[in-house]
Design an enzyme around this catalytic site. Structure first.
Site, PDB file in Angstrom:
ATOM      1  N   LEU A 189      -8.129 -14.240 -24.664  1.00  0.00           N
ATOM      2  CA  LEU A 189      -9.301 -13.454 -25.393  1.00  0.00           C
ATOM      3  C   LEU A 189      -9.203 -11.844 -25.022  1.00  0.00           C
ATOM      4  O   LEU A 189      -9.113 -12.083 -23.622  1.00  0.00           O
ATOM      5  CB  LEU A 189     -10.338 -13.974 -25.143  1.00  0.00           C
ATOM      6  CG  LEU A 189     -11.513 -13.337 -26.062  1.00  0.00           C
ATOM      7  CD1 LEU A 189     -11.335 -13.421 -27.391  1.00  0.00           C
ATOM      8  CD2 LEU A 189     -12.914 -13.463 -25.720  1.00  0.00           C
ATOM      9  N   GLU A 229      -6.052 -17.512 -18.627  1.00  0.00           N
ATOM     10  CA  GLU A 229      -7.603 -16.782 -18.450  1.00  0.00           C
ATOM     11  C   GLU A 229      -8.289 -18.036 -17.817  1.00  0.00           C
ATOM     12  O   GLU A 229      -8.139 -19.258 -17.895  1.00  0.00           O
ATOM     13  CB  GLU A 229      -7.896 -16.240 -19.820  1.00  0.00           C
ATOM     14  CG  GLU A 229      -8.153 -17.213 -20.652  1.00  0.00           C
ATOM     15  CD  GLU A 229      -8.684 -16.516 -21.985  1.00  0.00           C
ATOM     16  OE1 GLU A 229      -9.244 -15.432 -21.914  1.00  0.00           O
ATOM     17  OE2 GLU A 229      -8.504 -17.215 -23.129  1.00  0.00           O
ATOM     18  N   TYR A 259     -17.370 -15.904 -33.063  1.00  0.00           N
ATOM     19  CA  TYR A 259     -18.786 -15.700 -32.264  1.00  0.00           C
ATOM     20  C   TYR A 259     -18.353 -14.594 -31.776  1.00  0.00           C
ATOM     21  O   TYR A 259     -17.256 -14.041 -31.341  1.00  0.00           O
ATOM     22  CB  TYR A 259     -19.157 -16.623 -31.623  1.00  0.00           C
ATOM     23  CG  TYR A 259     -18.434 -17.300 -30.338  1.00  0.00           C
ATOM     24  CD1 TYR A 259     -17.234 -17.709 -30.155  1.00  0.00           C
ATOM     25  CD2 TYR A 259     -19.043 -16.971 -29.036  1.00  0.00           C
ATOM     26  CE1 TYR A 259     -16.459 -18.212 -28.886  1.00  0.00           C
ATOM     27  CE2 TYR A 259     -18.562 -17.089 -27.877  1.00  0.00           C
ATOM     28  CZ  TYR A 259     -17.199 -17.713 -27.819  1.00  0.00           C
ATOM     29  OH  TYR A 259     -16.416 -18.056 -26.735  1.00  0.00           O
ATOM     30  N   LYS A 305     -11.650 -15.115 -31.297  1.00  0.00           N
ATOM     31  CA  LYS A 305     -12.975 -15.756 -30.930  1.00  0.00           C
ATOM     32  C   LYS A 305     -13.418 -16.977 -31.520  1.00  0.00           C
ATOM     33  O   LYS A 305     -14.651 -16.359 -32.029  1.00  0.00           O
ATOM     34  CB  LYS A 305     -13.692 -14.603 -30.439  1.00  0.00           C
ATOM     35  CG  LYS A 305     -14.757 -14.909 -29.111  1.00  0.00           C
ATOM     36  CD  LYS A 305     -15.494 -13.943 -28.594  1.00  0.00           C
ATOM     37  CE  LYS A 305     -16.614 -14.154 -27.579  1.00  0.00           C
ATOM     38  NZ  LYS A 305     -16.169 -14.736 -26.646  1.00  0.00           N
TER      39      LYS A 305
HETATM   40  N1  PLP Z   1     -12.075 -15.300 -22.116  1.00  0.00           N
HETATM   41  C1  PLP Z   1     -12.504 -16.248 -22.651  1.00  0.00           C
HETATM   42  C2  PLP Z   1     -11.937 -17.519 -22.975  1.00  0.00           C
HETATM   43  C3  PLP Z   1     -13.928 -16.091 -22.963  1.00  0.00           C
HETATM   44  O1  PLP Z   1     -14.794 -17.071 -23.422  1.00  0.00           O
HETATM   45  C4  PLP Z   1     -14.838 -14.854 -22.614  1.00  0.00           C
HETATM   46  C5  PLP Z   1     -15.941 -14.545 -22.794  1.00  0.00           C
HETATM   47  O2  PLP Z   1     -16.839 -15.381 -23.453  1.00  0.00           O
HETATM   48  C6  PLP Z   1     -13.804 -13.852 -21.959  1.00  0.00           C
HETATM   49  C7  PLP Z   1     -12.480 -14.140 -21.757  1.00  0.00           C
HETATM   50  C8  PLP Z   1     -14.436 -12.623 -21.668  1.00  0.00           C
HETATM   51  O3  PLP Z   1     -14.672 -11.624 -22.671  1.00  0.00           O
HETATM   52  P1  PLP Z   1     -15.786 -10.636 -22.482  1.00  0.00           P
HETATM   53  O4  PLP Z   1     -15.196  -9.683 -21.342  1.00  0.00           O
HETATM   54  O5  PLP Z   1     -15.585  -9.956 -24.050  1.00  0.00           O
HETATM   55  O6  PLP Z   1     -16.859 -11.503 -22.511  1.00  0.00           O
END
Ligand code: PLP
Length: 285
Positions: free
Chosen positions: A207, A182, A33, A149
């Site tokens: 991520l 994270e 996603y 993701k």
């Molecule tokens: N880490 C995780 C586990 C996430 O679910 C998300 C965003 O949904 C992020 C980091 C941040 O990613 P982004 O800046 O692309 O939204």
């Protein structure tokens, strides 16, 4: 106005937007996603989100259901049909519908594409950022490839609920060596006592947040010191500031971790300035 979702080629009212019971996303979380911020009806960082989507799909050997350009048209159409000024657009692609079996279907199934969009409350988000959020730490029990993701988010679900149960808003995962990986839905950052910004390097344990990339560029442009390296929970407790980044939270100051105030327990100047900078970047399109 009723919400509209895109499901495999059709724009449908929400109550009719359904997928098959043998969709592999539903059966096995065999799906990926993306979530993209929407401002003034525009998608922020569309190109980078589509690139990350292609990377996730490639890692799982799921086909792109349409070209990036066509996908962009669908995303914008869902945003327009739902009249999203400020909000988010969500897309999910699964390996498709097939008889329940772990192995990839033969012949390949057509991937299922679902797109939804919803409004976000900017004023409420800004009020939250002005106060900052509380974070708890939880053991990182996720699989070894969270850089992909996927919709397999059960540890994230449990972590976020644990945060809420303890009066906090976000959870930070901590690996078996004591390093923060994270957040449950955002990348984690600290500002050390010496003023350096730290966020974990982009390995398989986090991520690669798009907001993280934008913030890294902003930090470098401002000549601030940044290190992409793992930091421990102890370093986080002792930090001058902490914050998280994501497409929906943008740059969100963290004012406590596990009930311990970070810095003076208020949103710090670095996080606040980076949030302002992110707004400037997103508004400039
Ligand atoms: N880490 C995780 C586990 C996430 O679910 C998300 C965003 O949904 C992020 C980091 C941040 O990613 P982004 O800046 O692309 O939204």
């Amino acid at each position: 106005m009723s919400r509209i979702a895109y499901v495999d080629g059709r724009y449908l009212p929400f109550r009719e937007a359904k997928i098959h019971v043998e969709d592999r996303g539903y059966q096995f979380s065999d799906a990926v996603y993306e979530v993209c911020e929407v401002r003034g009806g525009r998608l922020i960082d569309e190109r980078r989100h589509i690139e990350r989507l292609q990377r996730s799909l490639g890692a799982l050997r799921i086909g792109m259901p349409m070209s990036p350009r066509a996908l962009g048209v669908v995303l914008r159409e869902v945003v327009a049909r739902n009249r999203i000024g400020y909000g988010l657009v969500y897309l999910q692609i699964s390996r498709g519908v097939a008889r329940r079996d772990l192995a990839f279907p033969v012949p390949e199934a057509a991937p299922t594409l679902v797109v939804t969009a919803r409004l976000l409350n900017l004023a409420r988000n800004e009020a939250l950022a002005a106060k900052g959020i509380a974070v708890i730490s939880v053991p990182d029990t996720r699989w070894g490839r969270v850089d992909i993701k996927t919709v397999g988010l059960l540890p994230n679900v449990l972590a976020r609920q644990a945060a809420i149960d303890r009066g906090a808003r976000e959870a930070w995962f901590v690996d078996k060596d004591g390093f923060v990986t994270e957040g449950a839905s955002a990348n984690a950052w600290i500002v050390t006592d010496g003023g350096a910004l730290l966020t974990r390097h982009a390995d398989h344990a986090i991520l690669r947040g798009i907001t993280r990339m934008v913030v890294l560029d902003a930090i470098k442009a401002q000549g601030l010191t940044v290190e992409e390296r793992a930091f421990t929970l102890a370093e986080a407790y002792a930090a001058r500031e902490a914050f998280v980044t994501s497409a929906t939270q943008l740059v969100m100051p963290v004012v406590s971790i596990d009930g311990r105030p970070i810095g003076d327990g208020k949103p710090g100047p670095v996080a606040t300035a980076l949030r302002r900078e992110f707004h400037r970047y997103a508004e400039a399109g």
